[in-house]
Design an enzyme around this catalytic site. Structure first.
Site: not given
Lengths: 277, 277
Positions: B254, B222, B146
């Protein structure tokens, strides 16, 4: 049963579910990893019982078990370690009350109304799982860490035929003779020690043993060796000529870094038993 | 440098250390996994940069990376994601201030005195590691999740020759055009967007690319796809004819269940590059 979350994980699904427990008289939460194979039919089940202070979540996020379970096509169950909720009795100490159910049915107040973890793990949760998921309840194994290793060993020896294999990471082996045990068994079961023996792996090993293979890993640098007493169970296993592998691992402590290191071996060990015959 | 903890882990050691950082003007903590091979000489290094809200600890406990690093004889570095301490500026939002350093050197107040994460990761921490541990700094790779994937990609493209390989899990790819980016780059670097481009992987890819292999995994389910914008970087990679593998993984979200699922592939990918030639 309520779905809390479901995450794709190693080709399968890591789920978290909750339900009203009749044994514990409260809402209980558990984790369940289902490998991809569960989409096509029932898969074998490996129970993982956690240690003091843990919830259903610790091992699910830190034990690195799902990858190996996926490789072997095995489901993993991660139950909580005690009843939960505002009306559930608790104690200020980390090792009594919430997070410290010790896998027994409490007979003493104030614990009795909720702390029925033996029934929950032995009866209620397996029935719920069998009803709701593609699990082959004829093929179950059980493992656990610390207090959960105690739970795994005592359940396995008390329920012959239920689990094909049992393993443990740094289990509490002899609670009748340890400060991790005497305090809790007194609180939950009362001062009459005759009721404790079915919850002591060393005593159970001397009395009946286990009708299958056992694998135990213990870190030689575990900071809780005096409470875990690996020598007690080790001696009882040898005396009984019990089929078992007991490994003292140099350098390792009590943490999940230890558990995750040897998880591959434990899952493979159970897979051998679960897929045999 | 202070040792916070050291745990045996997969035959090596998972350490946590802290030190006074001259870049960030505060005490900084990092995790370092050293494989057994480090006892006999310097080993290659794989950096893991974490995402929003994380500390040095998240990936260290949840990414299941140590086992694969041990298999390949590679060290893992887990830095924190921001400066820390009571006198460090912060924001109520989870995505600004502490836990959200975005791997830039802040030029704006109140962030400037401490938020110098670019210098910390690019210069200070590598020098500290080289001085104190058996690490081969000629063989470094970098990855992240991320916000940390954003950090890994931007560091790798801005420092040609530093990292042999770069990979990312669900990276923020185009912060100049995302709510995960515009807010933070404005706060840390000011409103003049010309200073932002070296911190935007998509723009960097268009401008210069990376002098080695790239691996990116992105979950198709996600929950943050609109913020991550995988299509922007994907297009830029294809336009540039950049050596890269971009994998859209059906079903994955995610979480660290996604990260841990594909960790084996990422460590193996870096090992190929780190042991080549």
């Amino acid at each position: 049963m309520k779905t809390i979350s479901e995450n794709a994980c190693f080709g399968g699904t890591q789920g978290v579910y909750s339900h009203q427990s009749s044994s514990c008289n409260c809402e209980m939460t558990f984790g369940l990893f289902l490998p991809e194979e569960a989409q096509n039919g029932p898969v074998p089940v490996l129970w993982y019982l956690s240690g003091l202070t843990c919830t259903h979540e610790n091992a699910m996020t830190k034990a690195a078990a799902q990858g190996w379970a996926a490789e072997h096509g095995i489901a993993l169950v991660f139950p909580d370690t005690s009843p939960r909720g505002d009306d559930v009795a608790d104690d200020e100490a980390y090792d009594l009350g919430k997070g410290a159910g010790f896998y027994v049915n409490a007979t003493q107040d104030p614990w009795k109304p909720h702390f029925q973890m033996w029934d929950y793990i032995a009866d209620e949760l397996p029935a719920l799982l069998a009803e709701n998921f593609a699990l082959d309840m004829e093929r179950q194994g059980i493992t656990g860490h610390s207090m959960g290793g105690h739970g795994a060993l005592t359940l396995a020896m008390n329920l012959p035929g239920r689990y094909r294999s049992v393993s443990a990471f740094a289990p509490i082996t002899n609670p009748s003779a340890s400060d991790w045990g005497r305090k809790q068994l007194t609180a939950y079961l009362g001062e009459d020690e005759s009721g404790w023996s079915k919850h002591d792996a060393t005593l159970l090993m001397a009395e009946k043993g286990f009708d299958g293979p056992i694998l135990i890993d213990q870190g030689a640098n575990d900071q809780f060796l005096d409470l875990l007493k690996p020598e007690a169970l080790s001696e009882a296993i040898a005396k009984r000529r019990q089929q078992a592998i007991f490994r003292m691992q140099p350098g390792y402590d009590h943490s999940y870094f230890f558990v995750s290191t040897f998880m591959e071996d434990h899952v493979a060990f159970h897979a051998d038993a679960l897929y045999a015959g």
